[in-house]
Motif scaffolding. Structure first.
Motif, PDB file in Angstrom:
ATOM      1  N   ASP A 137       1.006  -1.163   0.234  1.00  0.00           N
ATOM      2  CA  ASP A 137       0.035   0.110  -0.041  1.00  0.00           C
ATOM      3  C   ASP A 137       0.857   0.969  -0.027  1.00  0.00           C
ATOM      4  N   GLY A 138       2.344   0.803   0.685  1.00  0.00           N
ATOM      5  CA  GLY A 138       2.896   2.159   0.584  1.00  0.00           C
ATOM      6  C   GLY A 138       4.690   1.564   0.432  1.00  0.00           C
ATOM      7  N   PHE A 139       5.275   2.836   0.393  1.00  0.00           N
ATOM      8  CA  PHE A 139       6.562   3.068   0.301  1.00  0.00           C
ATOM      9  C   PHE A 139       7.279   3.871   1.023  1.00  0.00           C
ATOM     10  N   VAL A 140       8.334   3.207   2.088  1.00  0.00           N
ATOM     11  CA  VAL A 140       8.831   4.169   2.508  1.00  0.00           C
ATOM     12  C   VAL A 140      10.890   3.624   2.249  1.00  0.00           C
ATOM     13  N   ILE A 141      11.198   4.598   1.737  1.00  0.00           N
ATOM     14  CA  ILE A 141      12.923   4.209   1.172  1.00  0.00           C
ATOM     15  C   ILE A 141      13.646   4.872   2.191  1.00  0.00           C
ATOM     16  N   LEU A 142      14.871   4.260   2.431  1.00  0.00           N
ATOM     17  CA  LEU A 142      16.439   4.936   3.410  1.00  0.00           C
ATOM     18  C   LEU A 142      17.175   5.065   2.552  1.00  0.00           C
ATOM     19  N   HIS A 143      17.317   6.405   2.220  1.00  0.00           N
ATOM     20  CA  HIS A 143      18.106   7.288   1.299  1.00  0.00           C
ATOM     21  C   HIS A 143      19.223   7.998   1.925  1.00  0.00           C
ATOM     22  N   GLY A 144      20.560   8.483   1.946  1.00  0.00           N
ATOM     23  CA  GLY A 144      21.700   9.133   2.654  1.00  0.00           C
ATOM     24  C   GLY A 144      21.098  10.881   2.158  1.00  0.00           C
ATOM     25  N   THR A 145      21.211  11.583   3.116  1.00  0.00           N
ATOM     26  CA  THR A 145      20.408  13.349   2.258  1.00  0.00           C
ATOM     27  C   THR A 145      21.648  13.928   1.459  1.00  0.00           C
ATOM     28  N   ASP A 146      22.413  13.836   1.892  1.00  0.00           N
ATOM     29  CA  ASP A 146      23.547  14.398   0.252  1.00  0.00           C
ATOM     30  C   ASP A 146      22.420  14.151  -0.902  1.00  0.00           C
ATOM     31  N   THR A 147      22.218  14.000  -1.635  1.00  0.00           N
ATOM     32  CA  THR A 147      21.553  13.261  -2.515  1.00  0.00           C
ATOM     33  C   THR A 147      19.602  13.254  -3.490  1.00  0.00           C
ATOM     34  N   MET A 148      19.484  13.048  -1.862  1.00  0.00           N
ATOM     35  CA  MET A 148      17.874  13.136  -1.444  1.00  0.00           C
ATOM     36  C   MET A 148      17.178  13.829  -2.439  1.00  0.00           C
ATOM     37  N   ALA A 149      17.470  15.378  -2.169  1.00  0.00           N
ATOM     38  CA  ALA A 149      15.935  15.903  -3.419  1.00  0.00           C
ATOM     39  C   ALA A 149      16.261  14.979  -4.689  1.00  0.00           C
ATOM     40  N   TYR A 150      17.319  15.145  -5.158  1.00  0.00           N
ATOM     41  CA  TYR A 150      17.732  14.377  -6.496  1.00  0.00           C
ATOM     42  C   TYR A 150      16.256  13.504  -6.870  1.00  0.00           C
ATOM     43  N   THR A 151      17.235  12.341  -5.619  1.00  0.00           N
ATOM     44  CA  THR A 151      16.115  11.005  -5.829  1.00  0.00           C
ATOM     45  C   THR A 151      14.841  11.275  -5.618  1.00  0.00           C
ATOM     46  N   ALA A 152      13.725  12.299  -5.021  1.00  0.00           N
ATOM     47  CA  ALA A 152      12.947  12.238  -4.220  1.00  0.00           C
ATOM     48  C   ALA A 152      11.371  13.209  -6.253  1.00  0.00           C
ATOM     49  N   SER A 153      12.929  13.702  -6.176  1.00  0.00           N
ATOM     50  CA  SER A 153      12.859  14.322  -8.063  1.00  0.00           C
ATOM     51  C   SER A 153      12.674  13.758  -9.072  1.00  0.00           C
ATOM     52  N   ALA A 154      13.590  13.050  -9.236  1.00  0.00           N
ATOM     53  CA  ALA A 154      13.315  11.406  -9.677  1.00  0.00           C
ATOM     54  C   ALA A 154      12.328  11.360 -10.210  1.00  0.00           C
ATOM     55  N   LEU A 155      12.768  10.352  -8.959  1.00  0.00           N
ATOM     56  CA  LEU A 155      11.040   9.366  -8.857  1.00  0.00           C
ATOM     57  C   LEU A 155       9.810  10.583  -8.983  1.00  0.00           C
ATOM     58  N   SER A 156       9.616  11.707  -8.411  1.00  0.00           N
ATOM     59  CA  SER A 156       8.371  12.400  -8.815  1.00  0.00           C
ATOM     60  C   SER A 156       7.587  12.214 -10.565  1.00  0.00           C
ATOM     61  N   ILE A 157       8.825  12.130 -11.663  1.00  0.00           N
ATOM     62  CA  ILE A 157       8.566  12.701 -12.353  1.00  0.00           C
ATOM     63  C   ILE A 157       8.561  10.990 -13.088  1.00  0.00           C
ATOM     64  N   MET A 158       9.263   9.873 -12.963  1.00  0.00           N
ATOM     65  CA  MET A 158       9.412   9.003 -13.350  1.00  0.00           C
ATOM     66  C   MET A 158       8.194   8.130 -12.881  1.00  0.00           C
ATOM     67  N   LEU A 159       7.482   8.178 -11.488  1.00  0.00           N
ATOM     68  CA  LEU A 159       6.046   7.505 -10.873  1.00  0.00           C
ATOM     69  C   LEU A 159       4.606   8.112 -11.714  1.00  0.00           C
ATOM     70  N   GLU A 160       4.618   8.595 -13.002  1.00  0.00           N
ATOM     71  CA  GLU A 160       3.353   8.653 -13.433  1.00  0.00           C
ATOM     72  C   GLU A 160       2.295   7.728 -12.985  1.00  0.00           C
ATOM     73  N   ASN A 161       1.238   8.538 -12.222  1.00  0.00           N
ATOM     74  CA  ASN A 161      -0.248   7.974 -12.453  1.00  0.00           C
ATOM     75  C   ASN A 161      -0.061   7.330 -10.902  1.00  0.00           C
ATOM     76  N   LEU A 162       0.606   8.077 -10.024  1.00  0.00           N
ATOM     77  CA  LEU A 162       1.343   7.581  -8.330  1.00  0.00           C
ATOM     78  C   LEU A 162       0.261   7.336  -7.959  1.00  0.00           C
ATOM     79  N   THR A 163      -0.573   6.592  -7.064  1.00  0.00           N
ATOM     80  CA  THR A 163      -1.857   7.083  -6.013  1.00  0.00           C
ATOM     81  C   THR A 163      -1.552   6.712  -4.877  1.00  0.00           C
ATOM     82  N   LYS A 164      -0.272   5.681  -4.480  1.00  0.00           N
ATOM     83  CA  LYS A 164       0.302   5.625  -2.766  1.00  0.00           C
ATOM     84  C   LYS A 164       1.458   6.151  -2.193  1.00  0.00           C
TER      85      LYS A 164
END
Length: 345
Positions: free
Chosen positions: A84-111
């Motif tokens: 139903d949901g996902f929690v990702i453990l990630h280093g802080t240095d590039t966390m904002a880049y990864t979040a931006s990437a996933l936000s644009i990769m995961l089209e129609n995300l509802t979870k």
């Protein structure tokens, strides 16, 4: 009837949160995900069914690239119908880049996809990772009165605040509140209760099948303006035939020196089919190419404004659009579209 618990997948990719102090020499060494979870016995008291997935070789976040982002997205894709949901453990240095990437990769995300980490390793007494992880899992499992997940986007949780992922920036190496969202309000704040800012959330009206976009092209270059930049220095920086898009880090609201020689160099490359993005060195506020003479001149020669997007979101969005192999006109059109809340319209 007993309420069905939310099923949450905890994905460990690496980062400070998954480290502990070596008792022999004081160095930091990675924890296994199993041992990391053992550091937080409170996880067993959460009202959700928690499963775990760990990268075989955890990644220091400074090593992040689009292959790393694709690996995370594949884990989500392969498990999307199971959890139903996902929690990702990630280093802080590039966390904002990864979040931006996933936000644009995961089209129609509802979870919910919540990314978190810590400034101090989980194995240290004063770690901030414990609260960050517990609250992230709780947030990812929360539903509204209609049974829909409250969060339906990629977010970062850090130090009692939940932010839209593609609006984030790491601004501190030593404070626990290291992540900020300069141009967009928090989605929620954690205190005694989780206080949601419902007006800031992305909520889906039409539910479509999740589509994941794995296309990338890193043919970009960053040019940072500074007082005294010489024409020869800019000319040298622009002399990169393989580069398709130049991202200009400019002053204030998108200004550069009003010297014709600098503007002419940029215009010459635009005429050759290169694209230019104007992003401010200021973290808060937006690029304005309609008010000041400098911005007007850049707009006139075809430089695109990043508006209020973060630098991290701009870099990711540019590489994603280049991966779609668009024409110059198509790239310019698509760049100015808000894909997943990264841009105020």
């Amino acid at each position: 009837m007993e309420e069905i618990k939310s099923k949450i997948l905890l994905i460990y990719t690496g980062g400070t949160i998954g480290m502990e102090v070596n008792s022999n020499d004081g160095s930091l060494m990675p924890l296994s995900l199993e041992n990391l979870v053992k550091h937080i016995p409170e996880l067993s008291r959460l009202e959700c069914a928690l499963s775990t997935y760990s990268f075989v070789n955890p990644v220091d976040s400074s090593e992040a690239d689009f292959e790393f982002w694709n690996d995370i997205a594949r884990v989500i894709e392969e498990n999307y119908d199971l959890f139903d949901g996902f929690v990702i453990l990630h280093g802080t240095d590039t966390m904002a880049y990864t979040a931006s990437a996933l936000s644009i990769m995961l089209e129609n995300l509802t979870k919910p996809v919540v990314i978190t980490g810590s400034q101090l390793p989980m194995g240290m007494l004063r770690t901030d990772g414990r609260e960050n992880l517990i609250s992230s899992i709780e947030i990812a499992s929360l539903k509204d009165d209609k049974g829909s997940f409250i969060l339906q986007e990629v977010a970062i949780y850090f130090e009692y605040s939940l932010y839209r992922g593609n609006r984030c920036h790491k601004f501190s190496t030593e404070h626990f509140d290291a992540i900020i969202s300069p141009n967009y309000p928090p989605l929620a704040e954690a205190g005694v209760n989780i206080n949601w800012n419902y007006g800031a959330l992305q909520r889906k009206v039409d539910y479509e099948k999740l589509a994941i976009h794995y296309e990338w092209d890193d043919s970009i270059s960053i040019i940072k303006f500074f007082p005294g930049l010489k024409t020869s220095q800019l000319e040298y920086a622009l002399n990169q035939p393989e580069v398709k898009v130049f991202i200009l880090e400019t002053f204030g609201s998108g200004n550069i020196p009003m010297r014709n020689d600098l503007v002419d160099l940029i215009k010459g490359k635009v005429d050759e089919g290169k694209c230019f993005i104007n992003v401010s060195q200021c973290r808060k506020g937006n690029v304005d190419q309609k008010t000041y003479a400098s911005g007007l001149k850049l707009s006139k020669i075809g430089v695109l404004s990043a508006e209020d997007m973060t630098f991290e979101a701009v870099v990711v969005k540019v590489m994603h659009l280049l991966g779609k192999e668009l024409s110059v006109e198509g790239f310019a059109r698509e760049f100015q579209i808000d894909y997943s809340g990264e841009l105020s319209m």
